[in-house]
Design an enzyme around this catalytic site. Structure first.
Site, PDB file in Angstrom:
ATOM      1  N   ASP A 111      -4.400   7.129   6.070  1.00 43.75           N
ATOM      2  CA  ASP A 111      -5.253   5.966   5.893  1.00 43.75           C
ATOM      3  C   ASP A 111      -4.596   4.806   6.639  1.00 43.75           C
ATOM      4  O   ASP A 111      -3.468   4.418   6.328  1.00 43.75           O
ATOM      5  CB  ASP A 111      -5.357   5.651   4.390  1.00 43.75           C
ATOM      6  CG  ASP A 111      -6.717   5.126   3.995  1.00 43.75           C
ATOM      7  OD1 ASP A 111      -7.204   4.220   4.688  1.00 43.75           O
ATOM      8  OD2 ASP A 111      -7.275   5.617   2.995  1.00 43.75           O
ATOM      9  N   ASP A 213      -9.350   1.991   7.351  1.00 47.46           N
ATOM     10  CA  ASP A 213      -9.828   1.151   6.262  1.00 47.46           C
ATOM     11  C   ASP A 213     -10.586  -0.080   6.789  1.00 47.46           C
ATOM     12  O   ASP A 213     -10.098  -0.771   7.693  1.00 47.46           O
ATOM     13  CB  ASP A 213      -8.594   0.696   5.465  1.00 47.46           C
ATOM     14  CG  ASP A 213      -8.933   0.069   4.134  1.00 47.46           C
ATOM     15  OD1 ASP A 213      -9.498   0.771   3.292  1.00 47.46           O
ATOM     16  OD2 ASP A 213      -8.611  -1.123   3.947  1.00 47.46           O
ATOM     17  N   GLU A 255     -14.053   3.307   8.315  1.00 45.55           N
ATOM     18  CA  GLU A 255     -14.866   2.852   7.184  1.00 45.55           C
ATOM     19  C   GLU A 255     -15.620   1.604   7.632  1.00 45.55           C
ATOM     20  O   GLU A 255     -15.008   0.609   8.003  1.00 45.55           O
ATOM     21  CB  GLU A 255     -13.971   2.522   5.986  1.00 45.55           C
ATOM     22  CG  GLU A 255     -14.776   2.125   4.756  1.00 45.55           C
ATOM     23  CD  GLU A 255     -13.947   1.379   3.698  1.00 45.55           C
ATOM     24  OE1 GLU A 255     -14.356   1.393   2.534  1.00 45.55           O
ATOM     25  OE2 GLU A 255     -12.924   0.759   4.045  1.00 45.55           O
ATOM     26  N   HIS A 329     -12.810   7.273  -3.308  1.00 42.45           N
ATOM     27  CA  HIS A 329     -12.010   6.611  -4.347  1.00 42.45           C
ATOM     28  C   HIS A 329     -12.569   5.251  -4.752  1.00 42.45           C
ATOM     29  O   HIS A 329     -12.022   4.616  -5.652  1.00 42.45           O
ATOM     30  CB  HIS A 329     -10.575   6.450  -3.837  1.00 42.45           C
ATOM     31  CG  HIS A 329     -10.508   5.541  -2.652  1.00 42.45           C
ATOM     32  ND1 HIS A 329     -11.060   5.876  -1.429  1.00 42.45           N
ATOM     33  CD2 HIS A 329     -10.008   4.294  -2.502  1.00 42.45           C
ATOM     34  CE1 HIS A 329     -10.895   4.867  -0.586  1.00 42.45           C
ATOM     35  NE2 HIS A 329     -10.253   3.903  -1.205  1.00 42.45           N
ATOM     36  N   ASP A 330     -13.605   4.780  -4.088  1.00 43.44           N
ATOM     37  CA  ASP A 330     -14.220   3.490  -4.430  1.00 43.44           C
ATOM     38  C   ASP A 330     -15.564   3.660  -5.139  1.00 43.44           C
ATOM     39  O   ASP A 330     -16.165   2.669  -5.560  1.00 43.44           O
ATOM     40  CB  ASP A 330     -14.480   2.660  -3.157  1.00 43.44           C
ATOM     41  CG  ASP A 330     -13.208   2.273  -2.423  1.00 43.44           C
ATOM     42  OD1 ASP A 330     -12.186   2.039  -3.086  1.00 43.44           O
ATOM     43  OD2 ASP A 330     -13.249   2.203  -1.180  1.00 43.44           O
TER      44      ASP A 330
HETATM   45  C1  GLC Z   1     -11.390  -0.152   1.484  1.00 48.67           C
HETATM   46  C2  GLC Z   1     -10.731   0.835   0.565  1.00 48.67           C
HETATM   47  C3  GLC Z   1     -10.581   0.203  -0.788  1.00 48.67           C
HETATM   48  C4  GLC Z   1      -9.692  -1.011  -0.631  1.00 48.67           C
HETATM   49  C5  GLC Z   1     -10.233  -1.964   0.429  1.00 48.67           C
HETATM   50  C6  GLC Z   1      -9.187  -2.953   0.830  1.00 48.67           C
HETATM   51  O1  GLC Z   1     -12.686  -0.446   1.100  1.00 48.67           O
HETATM   52  O2  GLC Z   1     -11.458   2.022   0.538  1.00 48.67           O
HETATM   53  O3  GLC Z   1     -10.051   1.088  -1.739  1.00 48.67           O
HETATM   54  O4  GLC Z   1      -9.592  -1.680  -1.852  1.00 48.67           O
HETATM   55  O5  GLC Z   1     -10.613  -1.308   1.583  1.00 48.67           O
HETATM   56  O6  GLC Z   1      -8.161  -2.309   1.526  1.00 48.67           O
END
Ligand code: GLC
Ligand code: CA
Length: 560
Positions: A111, A213, A255, A329-330
């Protein structure tokens, strides 16, 4: 009978890549497997479960952050990009993980969290010392507004303003997430140099790729109020590609909550030299409330859901590539959000897997999804650990919402639903730890666990294993053209995939009742059943009587 004699690339219209056929498994290391009884999952715990993942058939393991971190956001706040968090293990453990995974035919992807760092990263501790510090410009600082308040009204995704005042230098710094996650200034070429150097250091250790991310935020122009999809975003990604992974055969997935079909083609188009694919979230956010967002999710509207999924299948049909996922995970647990976690748990979990894995794209499985793990019924705010949920609880209750009402939303959408420990067995704490877990295990572990499922041919786990194998055996699953049917039908999802002489027909019932369906003539049913979530599988005929949450796929012979 593998039919993986692929048509020539020219006929496919795209260059074949190893990750077209791969299935990715996401591990949230803190919650996967604790090897030393401190209650926190770790790298040796992951190594210990590589056989499990190999048996499932996944080719890639994506690890949520494992770097040194104060863990304000469970590792998405990094204080040293080139060190492993001590609670997760050592660099030697990491190298062992890469080697042991490779021996089993699997790659590790990391990540990459480079929109921001931790406030404990040495760059930031330097930067905040003085306005003329050499690292000052690694972050985004602005003087207060004339009234002393924040420079503008940008808000943090975790609630409240995106600016925090730093008394030492009397300026505000930007954080689009928690105040402990200051945003890096990508306009500074030195920041980019440091990041590329760090990425190459990991690539040299033999990783198979990166999940990036919130990558759509790095091109921000804060003075213009632009955060996602900023003007230099794609320049930075092309530069990153050129200076790091471009010459290597790896998987990259960004993402991008802001992604549209148009921007996805920029990120993942074949001649763009950016990323392999992005995670887009339109199928997720279309189910959120207009005012309260995910904290007040709407019931599933299948017609809408199908139209979003179909739109993306078509948009990236000729160029670019889709990622396919229900959870991460979110997000809430897939079976709780889209299926039926109680009455038809097994049937609906398998149905969801079937429709997702047989679309075109690279499927991602979030840990525990393969055994149908469900949302967790925490009844008290003290049981939650997630920084977002805790911040939002404070803000919502301050704004007058009752704590009970907030908990209802958190039970449906809080990120800890996905973060309770992996349920391995009937042992205490689901066999996750011999100590006391950092977050409570879902109380349903005595019946819902991996041990019960791996040797049972009828389990959810075995269904996932079959789907992963089908992708490796049938080119039509990987490259077939997508077409949907019954678009306006509110209860069934029907689509075909076509490649050369082959047609795959996928039929799924999304409701806990029987549904009768008359298939049009074109959907001739003379195929053999590749997979089904009922045994015996469906009786074929013109008229289908689908059982609750029934789903099956037929591989059809050439039309007469
Ligand atoms: C992304 C991650 C999340 C995190 C955020 C800030 O959305 O998936 O878990 O809190 O970025 O890094
Ligand atoms: Ca541990």
């Amino acid at each position: 009978m593998p039919d993986f004699a692929l048509p020539p690339e020219a006929a496919l219209g795209i260059e074949r890549k190893w990750w077209h056929t791969a299935t990715v498994y996401q591990i949230y290391p803190r919650s996967f497997r604790d090897s030393n009884g401190d209650g926190i999952g770790d790298l040796p715990g992951i190594i210990d479960r590589l056989d499990y993942l190999q048996a499932l058939g996944v080719a890639v393991i994506w690890l949520s952050p494992i770097y040194a971190s104060p863990m304000d956001d469970n590792g998405y706040d990094i204080s040293d990009y080139q060190a492993i968090a001590p609670e997760f293990g050592t660099l030697a453990d990491f190298d062992r993980l890469v080697a042991q995974a490779r021996q089993r035919g699997m790659g590790i992807i990391l990540d990459l969290v480079v929109n921001h760092t931790s406030d404990e990263h040495p760059w930031f501790t330097q930067a905040r010392r003085s306005k003329d510090n050499a690292y000052r410009d690694f972050y985004v600082w602005r003087p207060p507004a004339p009234d002393g308040g924040p420079p503008n009204d940008l808000t943090s995704s975790f609630g409240g303003p995106a600016w925090t005042f730093d008394s030492t230098t009397q300026e505000y710094y930007l954080h689009l997430f928690s105040r402990r996650q200051p945003d890096l200034n990508w306009e500074n070429p030195r920041v980019r140099d440091e990041i590329y150097r760090m990425m190459n250091w990991w690539l040299d250790r033999g990783i198979a790729g990166f999940r990036m991310d919130v990558i759509d935020l790095i091109g921000k122009k804060v003075d213009e109020g632009i955060t996602a999809d900023g003007p230099h975003l794609h320049d930075y990604l092309q530069e990153m590609n050129r200076r790091t992974f471009g010459s290597r055969d790896i998987l990259t997935v960004g993402e991008a909550w802001s992604a549209t079909p148009g921007s996805a083609l920029l990120y993942s188009g074949r001649d763009r030299k950016e990323l392999s694919m992005v995670f887009q979230f339109e199928h997720v956010t279309q189910g959120w409330d207009e005012v309260h967002g995910k904290w007040r999710p709407k019931p599933i509207d299948l017609v809408k859901l199908k139209s979003v999924l179909g739109k993306w299948q078509h948009a990236l049909a000729e160029d670019g590539w889709n990622s396919l996922f229900w959870g991460n995970h979110d997000l809430p647990r897939a079976v709780s959000r889209y299926g039926d976690a109680s009455g038809y748990h097994v049937e609906s979990a398998k149905m969801l897997a079937t429709v997702l894995h047989l679309m075109k794209g690279t499927p991602f499985i979030y840990q525990g999804e393969e055994i149908g793990m469900t949302n967790v019924p925490f009844a008290r705010i003290e049981q939650y650990r997630d920084v977002e949920t805790l911040n939002m609880h404070r803000l919502h209750v301050e704004a007058g919402l009752s704590p009970e009402e907030f908990l209802r939303g958190a039970n449906q959408s809080g990120r800890d639903n996905a973060r309770t420990p992996m349920q391995w067995s009937t042992a205490p704490h689901g066999g996750f730890t011999t100590g006391s877990p950092w977050i409570e295990v879902n109380p349903n572990y005595p019946t819902l666990n991996a041990e019960n499922q791996v040797n049972d041919e009828r389990s959810i786990w075995s269904h996932y294993r079959k789907l992963i194998a089908l992708r490796k055996e049938h080119a039509v699953v990987v490259y077939g053209t997508f077409q949907s049917w019954f678009d306006q039908h509110p209860e069934v999802f029907v689509y075909t995939r076509t490649l050369d002489h082959q047609q795959l027909l996928v039929v799924a019932n999304f409701v806990p009742r029987e549904v009768a369906l008359t298939l049009p003539g074109e959907l001739q049913l003379s195929g053999h059943c590749l997979i089904s979530n009922y045994s015996p599988p469906h009786e074929l005929g013109e008229e289908l009587h689908l059982r609750p949450y029934e789903a099956f796929a037929l591989l059809c012979a050439p039309p007469a």
